[in-house]
Scaffold this active site. Sequence first.
Site, PDB file in Angstrom:
ATOM      1  N   HIS A 295       0.893  -1.281   0.056  1.00  0.00           N
ATOM      2  CA  HIS A 295      -0.110  -0.052  -0.043  1.00  0.00           C
ATOM      3  C   HIS A 295       1.002   1.268  -0.114  1.00  0.00           C
ATOM      4  CE1 HIS A 295       0.167   1.134   4.229  1.00  0.00           C
ATOM      5  NE2 HIS A 295       0.164  -0.419   4.565  1.00  0.00           N
ATOM      6  N   ASP A 307       6.122   1.049   6.372  1.00  0.00           N
ATOM      7  CA  ASP A 307       4.509   0.751   6.357  1.00  0.00           C
ATOM      8  C   ASP A 307       3.928   1.831   5.492  1.00  0.00           C
ATOM      9  OD1 ASP A 307       2.254  -0.256   6.718  1.00  0.00           O
ATOM     10  OD2 ASP A 307       1.656   0.673   8.667  1.00  0.00           O
ATOM     11  N   GLU A 341      -5.266   2.162   2.690  1.00  0.00           N
ATOM     12  CA  GLU A 341      -5.244   0.831   3.449  1.00  0.00           C
ATOM     13  C   GLU A 341      -5.324   1.017   4.840  1.00  0.00           C
ATOM     14  OE1 GLU A 341      -3.599  -2.572   5.913  1.00  0.00           O
ATOM     15  OE2 GLU A 341      -2.971  -0.353   5.778  1.00  0.00           O
ATOM     16  N   GLU A 342      -4.732   2.113   5.302  1.00  0.00           N
ATOM     17  CA  GLU A 342      -4.835   2.540   6.761  1.00  0.00           C
ATOM     18  C   GLU A 342      -6.120   2.692   7.191  1.00  0.00           C
ATOM     19  OE1 GLU A 342      -2.487   1.592   8.487  1.00  0.00           O
ATOM     20  OE2 GLU A 342      -0.448   1.785   7.397  1.00  0.00           O
ATOM     21  N   ASP A 369       3.015  -6.336   3.295  1.00  0.00           N
ATOM     22  CA  ASP A 369       2.863  -5.278   4.410  1.00  0.00           C
ATOM     23  C   ASP A 369       3.130  -5.649   5.862  1.00  0.00           C
ATOM     24  OD1 ASP A 369       1.827  -3.060   5.287  1.00  0.00           O
ATOM     25  OD2 ASP A 369      -0.380  -3.372   5.238  1.00  0.00           O
ATOM     26  N   HIS A 439       3.466   2.914  12.651  1.00  0.00           N
ATOM     27  CA  HIS A 439       2.696   3.912  12.797  1.00  0.00           C
ATOM     28  C   HIS A 439       3.260   5.202  13.723  1.00  0.00           C
ATOM     29  CE1 HIS A 439      -1.135   1.310  11.918  1.00  0.00           C
ATOM     30  NE2 HIS A 439      -0.283   1.309  10.813  1.00  0.00           N
TER      31      HIS A 439
HETATM   32 ZN   LIG Z   1       0.603  -1.452   6.479  1.00  0.00          ZN
END
Ligand SMILES: [Zn+2]
Length: 476
Positions: A295, A307, A341-342, A369, A439
């Site tokens: 993503h 990520d 995606e998140e 991912d 994140h």
């Molecule tokens: Zn991810």
Amino acid sequence: MRTLKHPVDIVMYLGTILLSTAGVTGTTILSVPNYLRQEEIRQEVSKYQDIANKIIDLAVHGSAQNQTYNRLAYMTDRFGNRIAGSRNLEHAIDYMLARLTEDGLENVHGEDVMVPHWVRGKESAMIIEPRRHPMAILGLGSSIATPSSGIKAEALVVKSFDELHKKASQAKGKIIVYNQDYHGYGTSVKYRRLGATEAAKVGGVASLIRSVTPFSINSPHTGQQDYGSNVTKIPTACITVEDAEMLYRMSNRGEKIVIHLKMSAKNLPPAKSRNTVAEIVGSKYPEQVVLVSGHFDSWDVGEGAMDDGGGAFISWQTLTLIRRLGLRPKRTLRMVLWTAEEQGGVGGRAYYERHKSNLKNMDLVMESDVGTFTPLGLKLTANKQATAVMKEVMKLLKAINASQLSTDGSETDITRWVENGVPGASLLNQNEKYFYFHHTNGDTMTVLDPHQLDLCAAVWAVVSFTVADLCEMLPR
Ligand SMILES: [Zn+2]
Ligand SMILES: *[C@@H]1O[C@H](CO)[C@@H](O)[C@H](O)[C@H]1NC(C)=O
Ligand SMILES: *[C@@H]1O[C@H](CO)[C@@H](O)[C@H](O)[C@H]1NC(C)=O
Ligand SMILES: *[C@@H]1O[C@H](CO)[C@@H](O)[C@H](O)[C@H]1NC(C)=O
């Protein structure tokens, strides 16, 4: 059954008859015994060792060395993080479409998707009692704001939803603080996802959630949360492991805790984004597809390098390597970089809805991912027959020690294909530290390693090319 083309097929065919007449198996030529079919597959796949070696050589030792890292570093340094709805994301997608075209790839295009548009705004959380202490926080995706003067309230600190329910009578008007233990991301993430909803159900006015991570240097980890229907929406943010533990200790001593939380997050109308697509069109079965993906969106902190910049860019590198070697598989090799995606796999879901009429032609769907650290092999969700084929394919990666095949190959954006029977794969890698950075503001290029990315790209390219070029699609 396969047609008899190679000498080895003929030998196998004779073997089948001999075994049949000997009464060893009751089979006929219409149903080749598994161990013979496995031998046939072994023979077919082993013919790809030369190509696999060429791919590995180019990716890991040759002129493509460091390319994945360098490309990703340029993109993330230039555009930064890329949350759904942001101009950063759309500018970065424009940039990618230009680079993919320049790279000589085919059918380069964006496919429009409407995505959630949440904007963090300014935020702060101060412990007022028993001592003044500013906490590092990150609001959670989709959270509402506090009033502009903030919410100043006493805290109720709990270790679990169970404890919250037991203490429900003390919860009204309080800021609910969760100090849940970490039992792996998949288990503990429910506190981030549902913490606000559970808090609101017992009259909480805001919720603060211990970051979902096994490791911390006072780093808050953001992520998506979901308000349950029919529940009052309350502001919600994550706090650090350190602060969550301290608040729990204070609470256990019977100290009164007062927190002043300010958040100015906004939920704006959905925005237009795109899934980014590029292909190498198949020479014989162009409608049949092996899909590689990651993503392209990220959270609005750090650089979104790990990520999921890594997953996205090994997927691009896969097509680059195949094209640079002048290879064209029988089936189409398609790269998709998902958007949003998140926010819950928004781009992946839209893509499935748009393309599900081609379900029967999807041969293998791959998404990386969960990190692009030293690769060990693949995670795969497929039936026994397809798994047997993939075991042979993985042997092509012995030279880089990435031949392992484990289960659970589904990732958020490919879930729907996998649920509907398409074999799905993700990258098995030494990602023990993945959730240290996940994140956070620490998700930058510094986490990534050029050589590890080269190895990951080689795994991705060898597997996807080989499967896309085998005589038959994977069984399902
Ligand atoms: Zn991810
Ligand atoms: C890749 O990076 C390494 C380490 O910085 C360097 O030694 C090597 O020469 C680079 N390779 C290429 C092809 O630039
Ligand atoms: C929400 O409330 C409405 C109206 O009171 C009710 O019909 C519905 O079943 C509730 N939904 C949930 C998920 O509780
Ligand atoms: C693969 O593993 C062997 C044995 O552990 C080691 O000697 C070799 O350097 C490894 N190769 C690569 C490419 O990592």
